[in-house]
Design an enzyme around this catalytic site. Structure first.
Site, PDB file in Angstrom:
ATOM      1  N   GLY A 146       0.847  -1.178   0.000  1.00 12.07           N
ATOM      2  CA  GLY A 146       0.000   0.000   0.000  1.00 12.07           C
ATOM      3  C   GLY A 146       0.886   1.231   0.000  1.00 12.07           C
ATOM      4  O   GLY A 146       2.111   1.134   0.154  1.00 12.07           O
TER       5      GLY A 146
ATOM      6  N   GLY B 198       3.017   3.650   1.253  1.00 11.75           N
ATOM      7  CA  GLY B 198       3.701   3.706   2.537  1.00 11.75           C
ATOM      8  C   GLY B 198       4.393   5.013   2.821  1.00 11.75           C
ATOM      9  O   GLY B 198       4.758   5.286   3.972  1.00 11.75           O
ATOM     10  N   ARG B 199       4.618   5.824   1.804  1.00 13.33           N
ATOM     11  CA  ARG B 199       5.245   7.133   2.034  1.00 13.33           C
ATOM     12  C   ARG B 199       4.679   8.190   1.082  1.00 13.33           C
ATOM     13  O   ARG B 199       5.366   9.121   0.689  1.00 13.33           O
ATOM     14  CB  ARG B 199       6.765   7.039   1.894  1.00 13.33           C
ATOM     15  CG  ARG B 199       7.260   6.481   0.578  1.00 13.33           C
ATOM     16  CD  ARG B 199       8.774   6.564   0.520  1.00 13.33           C
ATOM     17  NE  ARG B 199       9.317   5.921  -0.666  1.00 13.33           N
ATOM     18  CZ  ARG B 199      10.584   6.029  -1.050  1.00 13.33           C
ATOM     19  NH1 ARG B 199      11.422   6.767  -0.342  1.00 13.33           N
ATOM     20  NH2 ARG B 199      11.022   5.407  -2.125  1.00 13.33           N
TER      21      ARG B 199
ATOM     22  N   ASP C 282       9.845   5.428   7.760  1.00 10.29           N
ATOM     23  CA  ASP C 282       9.603   6.797   8.220  1.00 10.29           C
ATOM     24  C   ASP C 282       8.718   7.596   7.269  1.00 10.29           C
ATOM     25  O   ASP C 282       8.366   8.746   7.559  1.00 10.29           O
ATOM     26  CB  ASP C 282      10.927   7.533   8.460  1.00 10.29           C
ATOM     27  CG  ASP C 282      11.822   7.582   7.219  1.00 10.29           C
ATOM     28  OD1 ASP C 282      11.318   7.393   6.089  1.00 10.29           O
ATOM     29  OD2 ASP C 282      13.036   7.819   7.380  1.00 10.29           O
TER      30      ASP C 282
ATOM     31  N   ARG D 289       4.233  13.737  -7.886  1.00 13.22           N
ATOM     32  CA  ARG D 289       4.264  12.995  -9.148  1.00 13.22           C
ATOM     33  C   ARG D 289       2.984  13.307  -9.929  1.00 13.22           C
ATOM     34  O   ARG D 289       1.882  13.233  -9.399  1.00 13.22           O
ATOM     35  CB  ARG D 289       4.387  11.500  -8.879  1.00 13.22           C
ATOM     36  CG  ARG D 289       4.427  10.657 -10.141  1.00 13.22           C
ATOM     37  CD  ARG D 289       4.455   9.187  -9.797  1.00 13.22           C
ATOM     38  NE  ARG D 289       5.724   8.772  -9.232  1.00 13.22           N
ATOM     39  CZ  ARG D 289       5.859   7.842  -8.301  1.00 13.22           C
ATOM     40  NH1 ARG D 289       4.788   7.267  -7.796  1.00 13.22           N
ATOM     41  NH2 ARG D 289       7.045   7.496  -7.856  1.00 13.22           N
TER      42      ARG D 289
ATOM     43  N   ARG E 171      -2.753   0.458  -9.870  1.00 14.18           N
ATOM     44  CA  ARG E 171      -1.695  -0.471 -10.255  1.00 14.18           C
ATOM     45  C   ARG E 171      -2.272  -1.853 -10.555  1.00 14.18           C
ATOM     46  O   ARG E 171      -3.407  -2.153 -10.177  1.00 14.18           O
ATOM     47  CB  ARG E 171      -0.674  -0.572  -9.110  1.00 14.18           C
ATOM     48  CG  ARG E 171      -0.170   0.768  -8.613  1.00 14.18           C
ATOM     49  CD  ARG E 171       0.343   0.694  -7.185  1.00 14.18           C
ATOM     50  NE  ARG E 171       0.648   2.020  -6.651  1.00 14.18           N
ATOM     51  CZ  ARG E 171       1.862   2.546  -6.575  1.00 14.18           C
ATOM     52  NH1 ARG E 171       2.912   1.843  -6.969  1.00 14.18           N
ATOM     53  NH2 ARG E 171       2.043   3.756  -6.088  1.00 14.18           N
TER      54      ARG E 171
ATOM     55  N   ASP F  75       3.209  -4.229  -8.298  1.00 13.01           N
ATOM     56  CA  ASP F  75       2.731  -2.995  -7.671  1.00 13.01           C
ATOM     57  C   ASP F  75       3.385  -1.760  -8.268  1.00 13.01           C
ATOM     58  O   ASP F  75       2.983  -0.635  -7.950  1.00 13.01           O
ATOM     59  CB  ASP F  75       2.952  -3.030  -6.153  1.00 13.01           C
ATOM     60  CG  ASP F  75       4.398  -3.315  -5.780  1.00 13.01           C
ATOM     61  OD1 ASP F  75       4.840  -4.459  -5.987  1.00 13.01           O
ATOM     62  OD2 ASP F  75       5.080  -2.404  -5.293  1.00 13.01           O
ATOM     63  N   ASN F  76       4.368  -1.949  -9.145  1.00 15.37           N
ATOM     64  CA  ASN F  76       4.996  -0.835  -9.851  1.00 15.37           C
ATOM     65  C   ASN F  76       4.561  -0.764 -11.312  1.00 15.37           C
ATOM     66  O   ASN F  76       5.194  -0.086 -12.116  1.00 15.37           O
ATOM     67  CB  ASN F  76       6.521  -0.948  -9.772  1.00 15.37           C
ATOM     68  CG  ASN F  76       7.040  -0.748  -8.363  1.00 15.37           C
ATOM     69  OD1 ASN F  76       6.392  -0.106  -7.539  1.00 15.37           O
ATOM     70  ND2 ASN F  76       8.202  -1.290  -8.071  1.00 15.37           N
TER      71      ASN F  76
END
Length: 477
Positions: free
Chosen positions: A89, A91-92, A124, A178, A185, A257-258
């Site tokens: 999912g 994540g950042r 993080d 972006r 995806r 996922d990419n």
């Protein structure tokens, strides 16, 4: 003065599908906000005049994250290096918002480095400044090379210090926006399939077709639209991989996922451009088995399509998808040959006039010579652009006569290239320099160039080499 970004009309296109597809999140707060890059070339696509958009507008919208809510962390799974991972999912990052361009197409603003989400998995949620710089450069280089790709709208340095095992630490941090057609995806569908959510698969698929595949959305029935969608997706992915291969681009981590459902390049963090034509080139240092090596990209993207086929099998007849996949290699190879020929100065509009066997022979001999000689891949095409002369048509010995052609059977290559040039009518021969200029930038984006730019930033906070390189990549000079 109001902020043009906050005055855009944001559409809840994905949000309206329901909360099964995302989690509402908040953006992190940062100690500093320094705008390091703004992509003025994208603003007219949104109906914005660059001179009317101030640096502070970028920082307010995309550093301080004022004015737009909710932010959506998207849910997805994925096959990572061939193994299924259900613990994925955003994540950042998150989906900041969706807007219509002046052409009527829907675009996403997606963040990277904007803080922790429910899917951070102990991370993080931050993006290193070097990672942001690298993606800006790659996106502009790919776009200039004619590769379908997401772009970077802005990059803001945040003042945070990050610790990373693969970079000298502490290292500087950034948040990036972006700009892409979609953040849906292959893995978005894989998650729904994993949870047996057939209704949501159909719902999301219909949304994708209506929003991103207008050429098939008018089909007479859902079945025919769904089948047509998969056929077009196979074509888009095959052509995208052909673009990567012709550009000498290695994505690095082609996990499902990419893979964008629109057939657009994105999430290529550890990418690399091949220094020489080497099918075994590996971009990601952690790709120990070479699964995502340069030459394996066509095969692995077909494998990814086959995984998506399984996830869509509750909605689209599997046999129809198998039939669509049978055309993948043919589409890929045909388009790849066309693209390499274009880099040799022969436009696709001339293809019908040429002997196809001779055309393929030229492409094959070119790649063979590049592989054997280990000549710099980008430099070879740059030298063609810089040195081309119509006299090459009459005398093969004049072809790249000022360049040392060593390490391969370049005499045969010269002979074949001359034969192709002889087939061109006068007006087409005159167009070769233009085709070469359009297809072959003079500035490469090999690792040494990226590292030189980054060292200027890291050691002296000198952004001029970065700005100069962006301008060269965008212009092709």
């Amino acid at each position: 003065m109001t902020n043009p970004f906050l005055n855009l009309t944001y559409e809840p296109a994905l949000e309206s599908l329901g909360n099964e597809f995302f989690d509402p999140v908040s953006a992190a707060t940062f100690p500093e906000h320094k705008l390091r890059f703004r992509n003025d070339r994208l603003l007219p696509m949104l109906g914005l005049e660059p001179s009317q958009v101030k640096d502070d507008n970028f920082v307010e919208a995309f550093g301080l994250f004022h004015g737009v809510r909710p932010f959506l962390a998207l849910r997805y799974h994925g096959y990572q290096f061939g193994e299924y991972n259900p613990n994925l999912g955003d994540g950042r990052g998150f989906l900041y918002g969706q807007v219509r361009g002046v052409n009527g197409e829907l675009f996403d603003f997606g963040t990277k480095g904007s803080g922790q989400t429910p899917y951070s998995r102990g991370g993080d949620g931050r993006l290193t400044l070097k990672g942001g710089v690298r993606e800006v450069l790659a996106a502009e280089a790919l776009h200039r090379l004619g590769v379908k790709t997401s772009r970077c709208l802005s990059l803001v340095e945040t003042g945070d210090s990050l610790w990373r095992g693969d970079e000298p630490s502490p290292t500087r941090a950034s948040v990036m926006i972006r700009f892409s057609r979609s953040h849906i995806r292959f893995g978005t569908f894989e998650r729904l399939h994993y949870h047996h959510q057939t209704e949501q698969i159909a719902q999301l698929l219909d949304h994708v077709i209506v929003t991103y595949y207008p050429e098939v959305s008018g089909s007479n029935s859902d079945d025919s639209a769904h089948i047509a969608f998969f056929r077009v997706l196979v074509e888009r992915v095959a052509k995208l991989v052909a673009q990567w291969m012709a550009a000498g681009f290695c994505h690095g981590v082609l996990n499902t996922d990419n893979m964008s459902i629109t057939g657009e390049s994105f999430d290529y963090g550890p990418y690399g451009f091949v220094p020489t034509y080497d099918l075994n080139f590996i971009a990601a240092y952690f790709d120990y088995g070479g699964r995502y090596r340069f030459g394996n990209q066509p095969a692995v993207c077909r494998w990814n399509l086959e995984r998506l086929q399984v996830s869509l099998s509750s909605v689209i007849p599997s046999k129809a998808m198998t039939e669509a996949l049978e055309d993948y290699e043919k589409i890929y190879l045909g388009y790849y040959i066309t693209l390499i020929a274009r880099r040799l100065g022969i436009s696709s509009t001339l293809g019908d006039r040429l002997d196809p066997e001779l055309w393929e022979k030229l492409v094959g001999q070119t790649l063979q010579c590049l592989a054997q000689s280990q000549w710099s891949y980008p430099d070879f095409f740059a030298q063609l652009r810089l040195n081309f002369s119509p006299s090459w048509r009459d005398n093969a010995d004049l072809i790249l006569e000022n360049v040392d052609l060593l390490g391969a059977d370049w005499s045969t290559w010269r002979s074949i290239y001359q034969q192709v040039l002889k087939q061109l009518p006068p007006e087409s021969l005159a167009a070769v320099p233009t085709v070469l200029e359009q297809a072959n930038p003079l500035t490469d984006l090999l690792r040494p160039r990226i590292e030189t730019v980054w060292q200027a930033i890291a050691e002296d906070d000198n952004w001029q080499p970065f700005n100069d390189l962006v301008q060269k990549l965008q212009s092709g000079n």
